[in-house]
Design a protein around this motif. Structure first.
Motif, PDB file in Angstrom:
ATOM      1  N   LEU A 141       0.810  -1.280  -0.114  1.00 40.06           N
ATOM      2  CA  LEU A 141       0.145  -0.137   0.013  1.00 40.06           C
ATOM      3  C   LEU A 141       0.781   1.153  -0.105  1.00 40.06           C
ATOM      4  O   LEU A 141       0.261   2.302  -0.129  1.00 40.06           O
ATOM      5  CB  LEU A 141      -0.998   0.092   1.164  1.00 40.06           C
ATOM      6  N   ASN A 142       2.142   1.091  -0.018  1.00 44.33           N
ATOM      7  CA  ASN A 142       3.007   2.071   0.065  1.00 44.33           C
ATOM      8  C   ASN A 142       2.678   2.988   1.308  1.00 44.33           C
ATOM      9  O   ASN A 142       2.824   4.375   1.279  1.00 44.33           O
ATOM     10  CB  ASN A 142       3.244   3.163  -1.027  1.00 44.33           C
ATOM     11  N   ALA A 143       2.439   2.444   2.486  1.00 37.91           N
ATOM     12  CA  ALA A 143       1.855   3.149   3.646  1.00 37.91           C
ATOM     13  C   ALA A 143       2.918   2.927   4.557  1.00 37.91           C
ATOM     14  O   ALA A 143       2.958   1.715   5.350  1.00 37.91           O
ATOM     15  CB  ALA A 143       0.676   2.528   4.116  1.00 37.91           C
ATOM     16  N   SER A 144       3.567   4.062   5.036  1.00 39.93           N
ATOM     17  CA  SER A 144       4.600   3.993   6.117  1.00 39.93           C
ATOM     18  C   SER A 144       4.128   4.650   7.300  1.00 39.93           C
ATOM     19  O   SER A 144       3.938   5.908   7.292  1.00 39.93           O
ATOM     20  CB  SER A 144       6.132   4.701   5.527  1.00 39.93           C
ATOM     21  N   PRO A 145       4.171   4.079   8.843  1.00 39.71           N
ATOM     22  CA  PRO A 145       3.774   4.691   9.835  1.00 39.71           C
ATOM     23  C   PRO A 145       4.775   5.477  10.421  1.00 39.71           C
ATOM     24  O   PRO A 145       4.939   5.359  11.579  1.00 39.71           O
ATOM     25  CB  PRO A 145       3.145   3.395  10.528  1.00 39.71           C
ATOM     26  N   GLY A 146       5.013   6.908   9.769  1.00 37.83           N
ATOM     27  CA  GLY A 146       6.061   7.452  10.454  1.00 37.83           C
ATOM     28  C   GLY A 146       5.484   8.334  11.587  1.00 37.83           C
ATOM     29  O   GLY A 146       6.196   8.439  12.230  1.00 37.83           O
ATOM     30  N   GLY A 147       4.121   8.479  11.617  1.00 44.85           N
ATOM     31  CA  GLY A 147       3.512   9.313  12.884  1.00 44.85           C
ATOM     32  C   GLY A 147       3.727   8.446  14.028  1.00 44.85           C
ATOM     33  O   GLY A 147       4.214   8.826  15.130  1.00 44.85           O
ATOM     34  N   ALA A 148       3.684   7.137  13.880  1.00 47.74           N
ATOM     35  CA  ALA A 148       4.004   6.080  15.024  1.00 47.74           C
ATOM     36  C   ALA A 148       5.476   5.929  15.273  1.00 47.74           C
ATOM     37  O   ALA A 148       5.738   5.845  16.540  1.00 47.74           O
ATOM     38  CB  ALA A 148       3.276   4.786  14.860  1.00 47.74           C
ATOM     39  N   ALA A 149       6.119   6.024  14.251  1.00 46.00           N
ATOM     40  CA  ALA A 149       7.632   6.127  14.663  1.00 46.00           C
ATOM     41  C   ALA A 149       8.233   7.162  15.472  1.00 46.00           C
ATOM     42  O   ALA A 149       8.720   7.137  16.515  1.00 46.00           O
ATOM     43  CB  ALA A 149       8.404   5.928  13.321  1.00 46.00           C
ATOM     44  N   ASP A 150       7.854   8.393  15.236  1.00 53.98           N
ATOM     45  CA  ASP A 150       7.751   9.578  15.793  1.00 53.98           C
ATOM     46  C   ASP A 150       7.509   9.561  17.342  1.00 53.98           C
ATOM     47  O   ASP A 150       8.074   9.662  18.386  1.00 53.98           O
ATOM     48  CB  ASP A 150       7.223  10.827  15.331  1.00 53.98           C
ATOM     49  N   LEU A 151       6.077   8.974  17.644  1.00 50.89           N
ATOM     50  CA  LEU A 151       5.568   8.650  18.844  1.00 50.89           C
ATOM     51  C   LEU A 151       6.538   7.450  19.668  1.00 50.89           C
ATOM     52  O   LEU A 151       6.279   7.620  20.829  1.00 50.89           O
ATOM     53  CB  LEU A 151       4.230   8.202  18.840  1.00 50.89           C
ATOM     54  N   LEU A 152       6.878   6.417  18.814  1.00 51.87           N
ATOM     55  CA  LEU A 152       7.647   5.635  19.402  1.00 51.87           C
ATOM     56  C   LEU A 152       9.063   6.336  20.265  1.00 51.87           C
ATOM     57  O   LEU A 152       9.237   5.923  21.330  1.00 51.87           O
ATOM     58  CB  LEU A 152       8.028   4.502  18.896  1.00 51.87           C
ATOM     59  N   ALA A 153       9.652   7.164  19.467  1.00 51.83           N
ATOM     60  CA  ALA A 153      10.856   7.958  20.109  1.00 51.83           C
ATOM     61  C   ALA A 153      10.362   8.807  21.094  1.00 51.83           C
ATOM     62  O   ALA A 153      11.105   8.635  22.179  1.00 51.83           O
ATOM     63  CB  ALA A 153      11.519   8.830  18.605  1.00 51.83           C
ATOM     64  N   ALA A 154       9.031   9.126  21.006  1.00 44.65           N
ATOM     65  CA  ALA A 154       8.784   9.914  22.365  1.00 44.65           C
ATOM     66  C   ALA A 154       8.639   9.124  23.489  1.00 44.65           C
ATOM     67  O   ALA A 154       8.722   9.412  24.641  1.00 44.65           O
ATOM     68  CB  ALA A 154       7.342  10.673  21.934  1.00 44.65           C
ATOM     69  N   CYS A 155       7.868   7.890  23.154  1.00 47.50           N
ATOM     70  CA  CYS A 155       7.712   7.019  24.219  1.00 47.50           C
ATOM     71  C   CYS A 155       8.899   6.574  24.949  1.00 47.50           C
ATOM     72  O   CYS A 155       9.284   6.583  26.176  1.00 47.50           O
ATOM     73  CB  CYS A 155       7.112   5.717  23.744  1.00 47.50           C
ATOM     74  N   LEU A 156       9.999   6.259  24.274  1.00 46.90           N
ATOM     75  CA  LEU A 156      11.349   5.921  24.734  1.00 46.90           C
ATOM     76  C   LEU A 156      12.043   6.969  25.257  1.00 46.90           C
ATOM     77  O   LEU A 156      12.774   6.804  26.525  1.00 46.90           O
ATOM     78  CB  LEU A 156      12.364   5.477  23.410  1.00 46.90           C
ATOM     79  N   LEU A 157      11.873   8.160  24.995  1.00 50.56           N
ATOM     80  CA  LEU A 157      12.450   9.227  25.626  1.00 50.56           C
ATOM     81  C   LEU A 157      11.829   9.621  27.068  1.00 50.56           C
ATOM     82  O   LEU A 157      12.467   9.660  28.063  1.00 50.56           O
ATOM     83  CB  LEU A 157      12.135  10.769  24.812  1.00 50.56           C
ATOM     84  N   ILE A 158      10.267   9.514  27.011  1.00 49.99           N
ATOM     85  CA  ILE A 158       9.762   9.672  28.217  1.00 49.99           C
ATOM     86  C   ILE A 158      10.000   8.430  29.275  1.00 49.99           C
ATOM     87  O   ILE A 158      10.330   8.860  30.559  1.00 49.99           O
ATOM     88  CB  ILE A 158       8.167   9.471  28.172  1.00 49.99           C
ATOM     89  N   ASP A 159      10.238   7.234  28.949  1.00 51.52           N
ATOM     90  CA  ASP A 159      10.613   6.347  29.546  1.00 51.52           C
ATOM     91  C   ASP A 159      11.813   6.359  30.209  1.00 51.52           C
ATOM     92  O   ASP A 159      12.052   6.385  31.440  1.00 51.52           O
ATOM     93  CB  ASP A 159      10.664   4.921  28.841  1.00 51.52           C
ATOM     94  N   ARG A 160      12.889   6.983  29.370  1.00 45.93           N
ATOM     95  CA  ARG A 160      14.265   7.113  30.040  1.00 45.93           C
ATOM     96  C   ARG A 160      14.193   8.278  31.078  1.00 45.93           C
ATOM     97  O   ARG A 160      15.002   8.227  32.024  1.00 45.93           O
ATOM     98  CB  ARG A 160      15.191   7.185  28.814  1.00 45.93           C
ATOM     99  N   ILE A 161      13.685   9.429  30.836  1.00 42.99           N
ATOM    100  CA  ILE A 161      13.616  10.507  31.631  1.00 42.99           C
ATOM    101  C   ILE A 161      12.984  10.268  32.891  1.00 42.99           C
ATOM    102  O   ILE A 161      13.416  10.241  33.964  1.00 42.99           O
ATOM    103  CB  ILE A 161      12.901  11.803  30.986  1.00 42.99           C
ATOM    104  N   ALA A 162      11.800   9.423  32.803  1.00 41.48           N
ATOM    105  CA  ALA A 162      10.893   9.132  33.978  1.00 41.48           C
ATOM    106  C   ALA A 162      11.633   7.854  34.858  1.00 41.48           C
ATOM    107  O   ALA A 162      11.501   8.044  36.091  1.00 41.48           O
ATOM    108  CB  ALA A 162       9.608   8.574  33.689  1.00 41.48           C
TER     109      ALA A 162
END
Length: 291
Positions: free
Chosen positions: A260-281
């Motif tokens: 489908l040529n569908a790349s979930p780039g928004g989810a990838a950005d939020l995974l990075a945010a998830c990992l950052l929040i996890d590390r800071i917290a």
């Protein structure tokens, strides 16, 4: 002075936060196998991206993340002066990113999400639980930057067209896709002994299963979004990325999104945010040690 007598200067809080932001962007890029996204296997659904470019892009953003954290420490409170400073620094960071990538948009969404979180962490280094961090980031995101360019991004256009939340709204609501889906799944998978890489994959899938990803909508419309959400949930229902059945479902999802040529780039950005929040917290002592 003898070389062995040289001691490295302790990193400032802003430098440590910038390090964390760049680290999570590189970790997100390296994570494999991600469905239809750039990873160690290849370019996913992107003809203009590759892993080395993602690494170079992430590294180019270090000065911007550092400056955002410094601005938060300088202003000391959530308010329009800080919000507009973050907007200016973010636009300068985007220009540096595009210069590095020869015009390819690698991390525009991540600059927004991680920039808010880095600033939020610098505002109150001793109060950085996941909920508190996301609340401060949301308060910043809700402020209107008078100097922001008014033309809508592709993501914002798609959000309006389909009546879904875009990256701006996700931040303004305090990153619900991360707090309600990504982080809980990351913690569950770790607790079940799935290993860190599989836990991160499961967190990505949990985000994908409920996110109206505007990158997917832009590329593949509602058909692509439905395929992403249902396919990600199917992997989790089959046992996640650590199970054989889950891996088979993950491969099927990858092939479907590529078709489908569908790349979930928004989810990838939020995974990075998830990992950052996890590390800071979870690493409050590390952050506070820079003060």
């Amino acid at each position: 002075m003898h070389a062995f007598n040289l001691q490295s200067k302790p990193l400032s809080l802003a430098e440590r936060l910038a390090d964390l932001a760049v680290d999570v962007l590189i970790d997100e890029a390296d994570l494999s196998p991600k469905p239809a996204l750039v990873d160690r296997r290849g370019n996913g659904a992107h003809s203009d991206l590759h892993l080395g470019l993602m690494h170079a892009s992430a590294l180019s953003l270090w000065p911007a993340f550092k400056e955002m954290a410094e601005a938060a420490s300088q202003f000391g409170t959530v308010g329009l002066p800080l919000r507009e400073a973050l907007g200016r620094i973010g636009r300068e960071g985007e220009a540096a990113m595009l210069a590095t990538t020869n015009g390819v948009n690698t991390h525009r969404g991540a600059i927004w999400a991680l920039g808010l979180l880095v600033a939020a962490a610098a505002l109150e280094p001793q109060a950085n639980t996941a909920g508190a961090l996301c609340l401060r980031a949301a308060r910043l995101a809700l402020l209107d930057d008078r100097y922001a360019p008014r033309p809508l991004s592709h993501g914002a256009q798609v959000a309006l067209r389909y009546g879904v939340r875009g990256a701006r709204e996700e931040a303004q609501l305090g990153f619900p896709a991360v707090l309600q889906r990504g982080l809980p799944q990351l913690e569950r998978s770790r607790a079940q002994g799935h290993g860190e890489q599989n836990a991160r994959l499961d967190a990505l899938l949990a985000i994908m299963s409920g996110l109206a990803d505007t990158c997917v909508l832009y590329r593949a419309g509602e058909e692509g979004l439905q395929a992403m959400q249902q396919g990600a949930q199917a992997v989790l229902d089959a046992g996640g990325s650590t199970s054989l059945a889950g891996r088979r479902r993950l491969h099927e999802l990858d092939q479907c999104l590529l078709a489908l040529n569908a790349s979930p780039g928004g989810a990838a950005d939020l995974l990075a945010a998830c990992l950052l929040i996890d590390r800071i917290a979870s690493g409050a002592a590390f952050i506070q040690g820079a003060m």
